[in-house]
Design a protein around this motif. Structure first.
Motif, PDB file in Angstrom:
ATOM      1  N   ASN A 145       0.829  -1.205   0.000  1.00 37.89           N
ATOM      2  CA  ASN A 145       0.000   0.000   0.000  1.00 37.89           C
ATOM      3  C   ASN A 145       0.864   1.255   0.000  1.00 37.89           C
ATOM      4  OD1 ASN A 145      -2.436   1.488   0.166  1.00 37.89           O
ATOM      5  ND2 ASN A 145      -2.237   1.621   2.383  1.00 37.89           N
ATOM      6  N   MET A 146       1.927   1.252   0.793  1.00 32.40           N
ATOM      7  CA  MET A 146       2.837   2.396   0.842  1.00 32.40           C
ATOM      8  C   MET A 146       3.489   2.635  -0.523  1.00 32.40           C
ATOM      9  SD  MET A 146       6.333   2.825   3.097  1.00 32.40           S
ATOM     10  CE  MET A 146       7.130   1.464   2.210  1.00 32.40           C
ATOM     11  N   LEU A 147       4.010   1.569  -1.117  1.00 38.03           N
ATOM     12  CA  LEU A 147       4.711   1.715  -2.394  1.00 38.03           C
ATOM     13  C   LEU A 147       3.767   2.151  -3.513  1.00 38.03           C
ATOM     14  CD1 LEU A 147       7.023  -1.421  -2.190  1.00 38.03           C
ATOM     15  CD2 LEU A 147       7.762   0.963  -2.113  1.00 38.03           C
ATOM     16  N   ARG A 148       2.543   1.641  -3.476  1.00 43.64           N
ATOM     17  CA  ARG A 148       1.593   1.967  -4.544  1.00 43.64           C
ATOM     18  C   ARG A 148       0.978   3.346  -4.370  1.00 43.64           C
ATOM     19  NH1 ARG A 148       0.225   3.284  -8.602  1.00 43.64           N
ATOM     20  NH2 ARG A 148      -1.566   2.648  -9.857  1.00 43.64           N
ATOM     21  N   ASN A 149       0.473   3.619  -3.180  1.00 48.03           N
ATOM     22  CA  ASN A 149      -0.371   4.800  -3.017  1.00 48.03           C
ATOM     23  C   ASN A 149       0.337   6.000  -2.399  1.00 48.03           C
ATOM     24  OD1 ASN A 149      -2.931   3.738  -4.043  1.00 48.03           O
ATOM     25  ND2 ASN A 149      -2.756   2.294  -2.348  1.00 48.03           N
ATOM     26  N   LEU A 150       1.490   5.790  -1.793  1.00 41.56           N
ATOM     27  CA  LEU A 150       2.278   6.920  -1.303  1.00 41.56           C
ATOM     28  C   LEU A 150       3.356   7.308  -2.303  1.00 41.56           C
ATOM     29  CD1 LEU A 150       2.927   8.937   0.935  1.00 41.56           C
ATOM     30  CD2 LEU A 150       4.379   7.201   2.008  1.00 41.56           C
ATOM     31  N   PHE A 151       4.020   6.285  -2.877  1.00 40.69           N
ATOM     32  CA  PHE A 151       5.144   6.566  -3.762  1.00 40.69           C
ATOM     33  C   PHE A 151       4.836   6.340  -5.241  1.00 40.69           C
ATOM     34  CE2 PHE A 151       7.346   5.545   0.320  1.00 40.69           C
ATOM     35  CZ  PHE A 151       7.896   6.796   0.522  1.00 40.69           C
ATOM     36  N   GLY A 152       3.714   5.722  -5.578  1.00 42.05           N
ATOM     37  CA  GLY A 152       3.273   5.658  -6.968  1.00 42.05           C
ATOM     38  C   GLY A 152       3.917   4.610  -7.841  1.00 42.05           C
ATOM     39  N   PHE A 153       4.414   3.528  -7.272  1.00 44.90           N
ATOM     40  CA  PHE A 153       5.031   2.459  -8.065  1.00 44.90           C
ATOM     41  C   PHE A 153       3.983   1.448  -8.525  1.00 44.90           C
ATOM     42  CE2 PHE A 153       8.622   3.786  -5.342  1.00 44.90           C
ATOM     43  CZ  PHE A 153       9.586   4.006  -6.312  1.00 44.90           C
ATOM     44  N   GLN A 154       4.360   0.683  -9.534  1.00 40.41           N
ATOM     45  CA  GLN A 154       3.592  -0.501  -9.893  1.00 40.41           C
ATOM     46  C   GLN A 154       3.875  -1.571  -8.837  1.00 40.41           C
ATOM     47  OE1 GLN A 154       3.372  -1.889 -14.079  1.00 40.41           O
ATOM     48  NE2 GLN A 154       4.906  -0.317 -14.476  1.00 40.41           N
ATOM     49  N   VAL A 155       2.829  -2.110  -8.258  1.00 42.41           N
ATOM     50  CA  VAL A 155       2.970  -3.110  -7.202  1.00 42.41           C
ATOM     51  C   VAL A 155       1.943  -4.203  -7.430  1.00 42.41           C
ATOM     52  CG1 VAL A 155       2.974  -3.531  -4.720  1.00 42.41           C
ATOM     53  CG2 VAL A 155       3.647  -1.284  -5.588  1.00 42.41           C
ATOM     54  N   ALA A 156       2.353  -5.456  -7.194  1.00 44.18           N
ATOM     55  CA  ALA A 156       1.422  -6.574  -7.321  1.00 44.18           C
ATOM     56  C   ALA A 156       1.791  -7.658  -6.326  1.00 44.18           C
ATOM     57  CB  ALA A 156       1.445  -7.134  -8.748  1.00 44.18           C
ATOM     58  N   VAL A 157       0.845  -8.567  -6.105  1.00 40.00           N
ATOM     59  CA  VAL A 157       1.094  -9.751  -5.280  1.00 40.00           C
ATOM     60  C   VAL A 157       0.599 -10.978  -6.032  1.00 40.00           C
ATOM     61  CG1 VAL A 157       0.985  -8.522  -3.085  1.00 40.00           C
ATOM     62  CG2 VAL A 157      -1.107  -9.513  -4.043  1.00 40.00           C
ATOM     63  N   PHE A 158       1.197 -12.120  -5.716  1.00 37.18           N
ATOM     64  CA  PHE A 158       0.823 -13.407  -6.310  1.00 37.18           C
ATOM     65  C   PHE A 158       0.274 -14.265  -5.179  1.00 37.18           C
ATOM     66  CE2 PHE A 158       2.264 -17.621  -8.192  1.00 37.18           C
ATOM     67  CZ  PHE A 158       1.245 -17.658  -9.133  1.00 37.18           C
ATOM     68  N   SER A 159      -0.994 -14.632  -5.271  1.00 35.84           N
ATOM     69  CA  SER A 159      -1.676 -15.254  -4.137  1.00 35.84           C
ATOM     70  C   SER A 159      -1.022 -16.553  -3.677  1.00 35.84           C
ATOM     71  CB  SER A 159      -3.143 -15.519  -4.492  1.00 35.84           C
ATOM     72  OG  SER A 159      -3.255 -16.414  -5.587  1.00 35.84           O
ATOM     73  N   HIS A 160      -0.386 -17.273  -4.592  1.00 32.51           N
ATOM     74  CA  HIS A 160       0.205 -18.568  -4.240  1.00 32.51           C
ATOM     75  C   HIS A 160       1.500 -18.440  -3.438  1.00 32.51           C
ATOM     76  CE1 HIS A 160      -2.755 -20.619  -6.698  1.00 32.51           C
ATOM     77  NE2 HIS A 160      -2.508 -19.743  -7.654  1.00 32.51           N
ATOM     78  N   PHE A 161       2.027 -17.219  -3.346  1.00 37.55           N
ATOM     79  CA  PHE A 161       3.249 -16.985  -2.587  1.00 37.55           C
ATOM     80  C   PHE A 161       2.991 -16.187  -1.312  1.00 37.55           C
ATOM     81  CE2 PHE A 161       5.939 -17.131  -6.748  1.00 37.55           C
ATOM     82  CZ  PHE A 161       5.821 -18.511  -6.760  1.00 37.55           C
ATOM     83  N   LEU A 162       1.749 -16.198  -0.851  1.00 39.96           N
ATOM     84  CA  LEU A 162       1.371 -15.469   0.353  1.00 39.96           C
ATOM     85  C   LEU A 162       0.657 -16.404   1.320  1.00 39.96           C
ATOM     86  CD1 LEU A 162      -0.154 -12.278  -1.317  1.00 39.96           C
ATOM     87  CD2 LEU A 162       2.067 -12.404  -0.182  1.00 39.96           C
ATOM     88  N   ALA A 163       0.741 -16.097   2.605  1.00 39.26           N
ATOM     89  CA  ALA A 163       0.025 -16.888   3.604  1.00 39.26           C
ATOM     90  C   ALA A 163      -0.045 -16.094   4.898  1.00 39.26           C
ATOM     91  CB  ALA A 163       0.715 -18.237   3.847  1.00 39.26           C
ATOM     92  N   SER A 164      -0.872 -16.605   5.811  1.00 44.46           N
ATOM     93  CA  SER A 164      -1.007 -16.001   7.123  1.00 44.46           C
ATOM     94  C   SER A 164      -1.322 -17.091   8.127  1.00 44.46           C
ATOM     95  CB  SER A 164      -2.126 -14.949   7.116  1.00 44.46           C
ATOM     96  OG  SER A 164      -2.301 -14.391   8.396  1.00 44.46           O
ATOM     97  N   SER A 165      -1.128 -16.777   9.388  1.00 47.21           N
ATOM     98  CA  SER A 165      -1.517 -17.725  10.436  1.00 47.21           C
ATOM     99  C   SER A 165      -3.028 -17.741  10.609  1.00 47.21           C
ATOM    100  CB  SER A 165      -0.834 -17.361  11.759  1.00 47.21           C
ATOM    101  OG  SER A 165      -1.186 -16.053  12.159  1.00 47.21           O
ATOM    102  N   ASN A 166      -3.708 -16.746  10.073  1.00 45.51           N
ATOM    103  CA  ASN A 166      -5.166 -16.667  10.114  1.00 45.51           C
ATOM    104  C   ASN A 166      -5.682 -16.674   8.673  1.00 45.51           C
ATOM    105  OD1 ASN A 166      -7.896 -15.534  10.126  1.00 45.51           O
ATOM    106  ND2 ASN A 166      -7.526 -15.055  12.280  1.00 45.51           N
TER     107      ASN A 166
END
Length: 218
Positions: free
Chosen positions: A164-185
């Motif tokens: 969020n910081m990189l995209r909306n404060l600094f204006g970069f192209q930012v993305a995530v890949f769902s298969h490389f993310l996880a949480s304890s919840n």
């Protein structure tokens, strides 16, 4: 250039041994096996394979971030009380699994004590690898100069905050890949993917072709 920010790929978050899986922050055996493979000693999981391949790309840089706390530091107590004792600086919980350990060096590693990456450390790294100053407002082409992919744990915490910081404060192209993310919840994880990222103009890729197109490797 592409910069991959890999957050908290350390034992307390994704270690398979009981001393790690009992930590509150650990993402659990099912998620560890999904991302790293059934055995952390073998490079069979999709994320280690991806990071090793991208490390060979001269236009890609990998920045590792990790929690790093001291139990006797009053400023760290709030985080340790909320999430349980984890990633203490003098324990193996802050170390990286064998499958990616050789990728994380002193010059591409930022230790964090909270839910954001220290701006000064991030800026120093970007100046070094991309000749880019985050605080230079006269860079209208920053979207074209560097793009960011975020991977790691936990989806809804520092991964989201950084994206969020990189995209909306600094204006970069930012993305995530769902298969490389996880949480304890898992509920928080999926809510972030369904709502937090899209609502903040951060695309969530679910297919490898989308990821390849973003990285320019399709």
């Amino acid at each position: 250039k592409t910069i991959i920010i890999a957050d908290n790929l350390v034992n307390d978050y994704c270690g398979l041994e009981a001393r790690y899986t009992q930590k509150n922050v650990n993402i659990g055996l099912q998620e560890i096996e999904r991302i790293f493979g059934a055995n952390l000693q073998n490079e069979v999981g999709p994320l280690p394979i991806f990071l090793k391949e991208e490390s060979k790309n001269k236009n890609t840089h990998i920045l590792f971030c990790r929690d790093y706390y001291q139990s006797d530091n009053p400023q760290h107590q709030e985080y340790l009380i909320k999430s349980g004792e984890h990633c203490l600086h003098d324990t193996s919980g802050v170390e990286f699994p064998k499958s990616i350990k050789d990728l994380a060096k002193d010059d591409n590693l930022i230790n964090c004590s909270g839910l954001v990456i220290p701006i000064a450390n991030m800026n120093s790294y970007l100046q070094k690898v991309a000749n880019l100053d985050l605080l230079d407002a006269s860079l209208p082409e920053r979207e074209e100069k560097v793009r960011f992919l975020l991977v790691g744990f936990h989806t809804e915490r520092r991964v989201f905050n950084t994206a969020n910081m990189l995209r909306n404060l600094f204006g970069f192209q930012v993305a995530v890949f769902s298969h490389f993310l996880a949480s304890s919840n898992r509920e928080f994880h999926f809510n972030a993917l369904r709502y937090q990222f899209p609502d903040n103009r951060i695309p969530v890729f679910n297919h490898i072709k989308e990821l390849e197109a973003f990285l320019g490797t399709d």
